[in-house]
Design an enzyme around this catalytic site. Sequence first.
Site, PDB file in Angstrom:
ATOM      1  N   ARG A   1       0.787  -1.216   0.000  1.00 43.49           N
ATOM      2  CA  ARG A   1       0.000   0.000   0.000  1.00 43.49           C
ATOM      3  C   ARG A   1       0.825   1.275   0.000  1.00 43.49           C
ATOM      4  O   ARG A   1       0.671   2.124  -0.859  1.00 43.49           O
ATOM      5  CB  ARG A   1      -0.810   0.026   1.294  1.00 43.49           C
ATOM      6  CG  ARG A   1      -2.140   0.525   1.247  1.00 43.49           C
ATOM      7  CD  ARG A   1      -2.832  -0.110   2.432  1.00 43.49           C
ATOM      8  NE  ARG A   1      -2.124  -1.304   2.836  1.00 43.49           N
ATOM      9  CZ  ARG A   1      -2.435  -2.520   2.410  1.00 43.49           C
ATOM     10  NH1 ARG A   1      -3.431  -2.714   1.629  1.00 43.49           N
ATOM     11  NH2 ARG A   1      -1.730  -3.564   2.806  1.00 43.49           N
ATOM     12  N   THR A   2       1.691   1.385   0.983  1.00 43.23           N
ATOM     13  CA  THR A   2       2.390   2.655   1.137  1.00 43.23           C
ATOM     14  C   THR A   2       3.239   2.932  -0.097  1.00 43.23           C
ATOM     15  O   THR A   2       3.249   4.036  -0.637  1.00 43.23           O
ATOM     16  CB  THR A   2       3.239   2.647   2.416  1.00 43.23           C
ATOM     17  OG1 THR A   2       2.382   2.338   3.509  1.00 43.23           O
ATOM     18  CG2 THR A   2       3.888   3.978   2.666  1.00 43.23           C
TER      19      THR A   2
ATOM     20  N   LYS B   1      24.905  -5.120   0.170  1.00 41.81           N
ATOM     21  CA  LYS B   1      26.373  -5.112   0.104  1.00 41.81           C
ATOM     22  C   LYS B   1      26.967  -4.389   1.302  1.00 41.81           C
ATOM     23  O   LYS B   1      28.169  -4.207   1.386  1.00 41.81           O
ATOM     24  CB  LYS B   1      26.834  -4.391  -1.168  1.00 41.81           C
ATOM     25  CG  LYS B   1      26.388  -5.039  -2.450  1.00 41.81           C
ATOM     26  CD  LYS B   1      26.948  -4.249  -3.627  1.00 41.81           C
ATOM     27  CE  LYS B   1      26.407  -4.778  -4.930  1.00 41.81           C
ATOM     28  NZ  LYS B   1      26.697  -3.845  -6.034  1.00 41.81           N
TER      29      LYS B   1
ATOM     30  N   ARG C   1      11.377   3.757   3.600  1.00 41.64           N
ATOM     31  CA  ARG C   1      10.866   2.887   4.671  1.00 41.64           C
ATOM     32  C   ARG C   1      11.990   1.968   5.104  1.00 41.64           C
ATOM     33  O   ARG C   1      12.684   1.388   4.274  1.00 41.64           O
ATOM     34  CB  ARG C   1       9.683   2.057   4.188  1.00 41.64           C
ATOM     35  CG  ARG C   1       9.363   0.945   5.176  1.00 41.64           C
ATOM     36  CD  ARG C   1       8.091   0.243   4.881  1.00 41.64           C
ATOM     37  NE  ARG C   1       6.947   1.090   5.131  1.00 41.64           N
ATOM     38  CZ  ARG C   1       5.709   0.633   5.285  1.00 41.64           C
ATOM     39  NH1 ARG C   1       5.463  -0.648   5.182  1.00 41.64           N
ATOM     40  NH2 ARG C   1       4.711   1.462   5.509  1.00 41.64           N
TER      41      ARG C   1
ATOM     42  N   HIS D   1       5.089   6.720  11.466  1.00 41.20           N
ATOM     43  CA  HIS D   1       4.615   6.500  10.104  1.00 41.20           C
ATOM     44  C   HIS D   1       3.766   7.706   9.710  1.00 41.20           C
ATOM     45  O   HIS D   1       2.549   7.613   9.578  1.00 41.20           O
ATOM     46  CB  HIS D   1       3.792   5.210  10.066  1.00 41.20           C
ATOM     47  CG  HIS D   1       3.485   4.690   8.696  1.00 41.20           C
ATOM     48  ND1 HIS D   1       3.697   5.426   7.550  1.00 41.20           N
ATOM     49  CD2 HIS D   1       2.971   3.510   8.305  1.00 41.20           C
ATOM     50  CE1 HIS D   1       3.325   4.692   6.516  1.00 41.20           C
ATOM     51  NE2 HIS D   1       2.872   3.529   6.939  1.00 41.20           N
TER      52      HIS D   1
END
Length: 304
Positions: free
Chosen positions: A51-52, A80, A101, A129
């Site tokens: 969704r986000t 890495k 995120r 959030h």
Amino acid sequence: MRHLIEPSDFSVEELKSLLELAGDIEKNPEKYAHKCEGKKLAVCFYEPSTRTRLSFEAAMLNLGGRVLGFASADSSSAAKGESVSDTIRVISCYADICAIRHPKEGAALVASLKSGIPVINAGDGGHSHPTQTLTDLMTIWSLKGRFEGLRIGFCGDLKFGRTVHSLIEALIRYGGVSFSLISPPELKVPSYIRDELLEKNNIPYTEVVKLEDAIGDLDILYMTRVQRERFFNEEDYVRMKDFYILDRAKMALAREDMLVLHPLPRVNEISTEVDDDPRAVYFKQVQYGVYVRMALILTLLGLA
Ligand code: NCD
């Protein structure tokens, strides 16, 4: 340069302008269809999301801009061993704005300190959030017309639920709000939320275990998922995952005008039989999320 790391990065007045802009975008989308032509949004997602991430991408595409990025840590140089600070310096050369995120609390803040472009926190671990909060605020504002005086119930995983922490932080700035915090004892809100936000600001709240004991008083019920990925052991998760199930019988105890919100994804905590109830607005909420992210991108790029 502006970033959005926590909801309180925007003042109440700035938030009002943002919600008004989002409301105008909802009504007149064509007016905004080319505003971001030639601009690029980088979506840097080190943690799964549908969704986000898609909501950010849809928002930028709706504005006529373009999108680049990665959807998991293993498909980026993090695999890495590259630090977030280095990654953002590199991304600053490729894009005009970035949504990040990350599973670690504070990662977005760290990124913003080294970034040459505006950084939007799209979720940092169990912490915050803010764009979900903007989505939640727009939903409440559009459907209730006010924040003042509302009684909001948060139900489920209030310990790990970053959407809950962010929305509480945003709502305490409005007069007369009060909260019912509904959770199993093990999943209560973290003490910094209770002490620093609620107690310090004299915000009325109750902590209860049973949803039935609180639902009848609420204007808004904010349901949340028990966050499997943040538990240290599977046993505790299994014990708590079906602690709450909102069904028709419980909805019958609620007010006629109570709204049910959920940041999604839903697992079992809302029975699908509730989806047709006019008070269930969690799918509408998803649509508001796109408008409000459009407004945010315009604002941070100075194009509002
Ligand atoms: C929330 C999140 O990622 O914190 N979801 C979302 O952003 N739509 C809630 C959750 O994952 O349960």
